[in-house]
Design a protein around this motif. Structure first.
Motif, PDB file in Angstrom:
ATOM      1  N   PRO A 126       0.830  -1.210   0.000  1.00 27.43           N
ATOM      2  CA  PRO A 126       0.000   0.000   0.000  1.00 27.43           C
ATOM      3  C   PRO A 126       0.863   1.258   0.000  1.00 27.43           C
ATOM      4  O   PRO A 126       2.055   1.216   0.337  1.00 27.43           O
ATOM      5  CB  PRO A 126      -0.815  -0.133   1.296  1.00 27.43           C
ATOM      6  CG  PRO A 126      -0.781  -1.597   1.623  1.00 27.43           C
ATOM      7  CD  PRO A 126       0.533  -2.096   1.134  1.00 27.43           C
TER       8      PRO A 126
ATOM      9  N   ASP B   9     -11.426  -8.526  -4.593  1.00 28.19           N
ATOM     10  CA  ASP B   9     -10.507  -7.469  -4.992  1.00 28.19           C
ATOM     11  C   ASP B   9     -10.609  -7.255  -6.489  1.00 28.19           C
ATOM     12  O   ASP B   9     -11.094  -8.115  -7.232  1.00 28.19           O
ATOM     13  CB  ASP B   9      -9.068  -7.757  -4.548  1.00 28.19           C
ATOM     14  CG  ASP B   9      -8.496  -9.035  -5.145  1.00 28.19           C
ATOM     15  OD1 ASP B   9      -8.801  -9.354  -6.319  1.00 28.19           O
ATOM     16  OD2 ASP B   9      -7.727  -9.735  -4.453  1.00 28.19           O
TER      17      ASP B   9
ATOM     18  N   SER C 248      -8.366  -5.866  -9.874  1.00 25.41           N
ATOM     19  CA  SER C 248      -7.051  -5.526 -10.415  1.00 25.41           C
ATOM     20  C   SER C 248      -7.208  -4.984 -11.828  1.00 25.41           C
ATOM     21  O   SER C 248      -8.057  -5.450 -12.597  1.00 25.41           O
ATOM     22  CB  SER C 248      -6.140  -6.757 -10.434  1.00 25.41           C
ATOM     23  OG  SER C 248      -5.940  -7.276  -9.135  1.00 25.41           O
TER      24      SER C 248
ATOM     25  N   THR D 140      -2.601  -1.969 -10.758  1.00 28.26           N
ATOM     26  CA  THR D 140      -3.281  -1.456  -9.569  1.00 28.26           C
ATOM     27  C   THR D 140      -4.254  -2.499  -9.045  1.00 28.26           C
ATOM     28  O   THR D 140      -4.774  -3.314  -9.799  1.00 28.26           O
ATOM     29  CB  THR D 140      -4.054  -0.162  -9.873  1.00 28.26           C
ATOM     30  OG1 THR D 140      -5.083  -0.435 -10.835  1.00 28.26           O
ATOM     31  CG2 THR D 140      -3.129   0.909 -10.423  1.00 28.26           C
ATOM     32  N   ARG D 141      -4.505  -2.436  -7.740  1.00 25.64           N
ATOM     33  CA  ARG D 141      -5.473  -3.334  -7.110  1.00 25.64           C
ATOM     34  C   ARG D 141      -6.184  -2.587  -5.992  1.00 25.64           C
ATOM     35  O   ARG D 141      -5.566  -1.826  -5.231  1.00 25.64           O
ATOM     36  CB  ARG D 141      -4.802  -4.588  -6.548  1.00 25.64           C
ATOM     37  CG  ARG D 141      -5.774  -5.505  -5.794  1.00 25.64           C
ATOM     38  CD  ARG D 141      -5.093  -6.749  -5.276  1.00 25.64           C
ATOM     39  NE  ARG D 141      -4.679  -7.618  -6.372  1.00 25.64           N
ATOM     40  CZ  ARG D 141      -3.947  -8.715  -6.217  1.00 25.64           C
ATOM     41  NH1 ARG D 141      -3.534  -9.058  -5.004  1.00 25.64           N
ATOM     42  NH2 ARG D 141      -3.628  -9.449  -7.252  1.00 25.64           N
ATOM     43  N   SER D 142      -7.483  -2.831  -5.888  1.00 26.43           N
ATOM     44  CA  SER D 142      -8.284  -2.279  -4.800  1.00 26.43           C
ATOM     45  C   SER D 142      -9.058  -3.411  -4.152  1.00 26.43           C
ATOM     46  O   SER D 142      -9.381  -4.414  -4.797  1.00 26.43           O
ATOM     47  CB  SER D 142      -9.246  -1.204  -5.319  1.00 26.43           C
ATOM     48  OG  SER D 142     -10.132  -1.758  -6.284  1.00 26.43           O
TER      49      SER D 142
ATOM     50  N   SER E 299      -4.338  -3.327  -1.069  1.00 22.23           N
ATOM     51  CA  SER E 299      -4.465  -2.418  -2.205  1.00 22.23           C
ATOM     52  C   SER E 299      -3.089  -1.862  -2.545  1.00 22.23           C
ATOM     53  O   SER E 299      -2.288  -1.564  -1.653  1.00 22.23           O
ATOM     54  CB  SER E 299      -5.415  -1.267  -1.877  1.00 22.23           C
ATOM     55  OG  SER E 299      -6.729  -1.742  -1.660  1.00 22.23           O
TER      56      SER E 299
END
Length: 409
Positions: free
Chosen positions: A60, A358, A360, A385-387, A395
């Protein structure tokens, strides 16, 4: 902390697929005429690449792995040999590549990569054909789901064999068996060691235009031999799939491939993790010009998860790739992908956790240039990116760039 790598017995001979492929390779080498030129069969190559990543460990934004910071630069040197040799109506293909990867700051991650594969394409008469072969790979495990500055090498062994029998001019029976074995070097990741055994049988209708449509039944058995009692439950499973398989040659410029149907996954000791439902993958290829190609894909399928809360995820994803060659020696490549992973029954030991997911998003852009016929250079840019929708994942956002130079003899 620098890890010492245990000396392994070479895995090249560990599967029946590898043994068969290597015996075929040796037989091919012995059968070559004494006058055959090296370039007719063997193609040595070497290369060097430099890459940089501003978030190597996929952490993060407010987390740093240590005083060295989040970014690093890597140098990779590689050497290999490619083989492509017909023997009558048979053909053998093989590749061997050795690489040395050095990290500028996190040099405890330095490792030697090993890749080898061999495939024998065989044919008996006009009705019976198939392949047999195997693959071995040793590389650094990705940091997307395992965020640690310790080196974690992942070894993958694969063996496969398949056969197709044209019982009638327009009907074909086929069968396939393959096995994948994954082993991790880091002791804290041994619970991810697994072996996946797959068997498949199907029947196809072959149309006069080259398109095909068929059905298949597939069974996969997964075994996790290093499960840690009291923390990680037994994740052994059996997965059955019944699908339709279609290849549609729409035109000279386009084709559509689809494989989809019903999949059920049953676990040996934890029935609450069982799952079933529709799984499938659709891929479309379109080449409006000889120099321009687009490939789009969408999928919904169960996939292994190399994290700590579940052994698998339900993935829903889509991707689009494009390749453009405005000149004979220049090619541009671009790709975008989005992926949503769902975890319906995550557990920490015997503690059940709420479902989470998640998302991506990855993108890349590259350019390649060929000097003469055997020298290639290129550069690329990447973004990842990942959330997450809960606190059980990580993330992150990362950007990278790379350049390379390859020479083939």
């Amino acid at each position: 902390m620098r890890l010492t790598q245990q000396r392994r017995q070479p895995a090249l001979y560990s599967s029946l697929g590898w043994q068969a492929a290597l015996m075929a390779l040796c037989g091919c080498a012995l059968s070559l005429p004494a006058s055959a030129a090296l370039s007719d069969t063997l193609h040595p190559f070497l290369g060097v690449s430099y890459s940089t990543d501003n978030n190597l460990f996929r952490l993060p934004d407010d987390v740093s792995p240590g005083p060295e910071g989040r970014s690093d630069t890597m140098r990779q040197m590689m050497f290999g040999v490619q083989l492509d040799r017909p023997i009558g109506r048979q053909r053998i293909e093989a590749n061997v590549k050795l690489s040395k990867v050095h990290f500028s700051k996190y040099d405890q991650l330095d490792y030697s990569g090993e890749d080898a594969d061999a495939t024998l394409h065989w044919r008996l008469g006009d009705e019976l054909n198939g392949t047999v072969g195997g693959r071995y790979s040793q590389t650094l495990a990705p940091f997307n789901d395992f965020h640690s500055a310790e080196r974690n090498l992942r070894v993958q062994r694969n063996g496969f064999a398949d056969v197709a029998w044209r019982v009638f001019p327009r009907w074909q029976l086929r069968s396939r068996y393959w096995q994948d074995e994954y082993r991790f070097d880091l002791s804290s990741q041994k619970y991810l060691d697994r072996t996946e055994r797959n068997g498949e049988a199907g029947v196809d209708y072959l149309s006069p235009t080259g398109s095909t449509i068929g059905v298949l039944a597939r069974r996969q058995r997964g075994e996790y031999p290093q499960g840690i009692t009291g923390f990680f439950s037994n994740e052994n499973y059996t997965q059955d799939a019944y699908k339709v398989k279609v290849l549609w040659l729409v035109s000279v410029q386009s084709r559509v491939e689809f494989e989809g149907g019903h999949v059920s996954r049953r676990h040996t000791d934890s029935s609450n993790r069982d799952a079933s439902g529709a799984n499938g993958r659709l891929t479309a290829t379109w080449s409006p010009l000889a120099s321009l190609t687009f490939i789009g894909a969408g999928w919904r399928e169960f996939s292994p998860y190399e994290g700590g809360l579940s052994a698998y995820s339900l993935d829903r994803g889509a991707s689009l790739r494009g390749s453009w060659s405005p000149l004979d020696r220049v090619r541009f490549d671009a790709q975008v992908q989005t992926l949503r992973r769902g975890f319906d029954e995550p557990k920490l030991g015997n503690i059940a956790l709420p479902p989470f997911s998640d998302n991506s998003h990855t993108a890349s852009l590259g350019v390649n240039y060929t000097f003469r016929d055997n020298i290639a250079a290129g550069a690329s840019l990447t973004r990842d990116t990942r959330s997450i929708d809960r606190r059980f994942g990580t993330s992150y956002s990362s950007r990278g760039a790379s350049v390379y130079l390859n020479l083939q003899f």
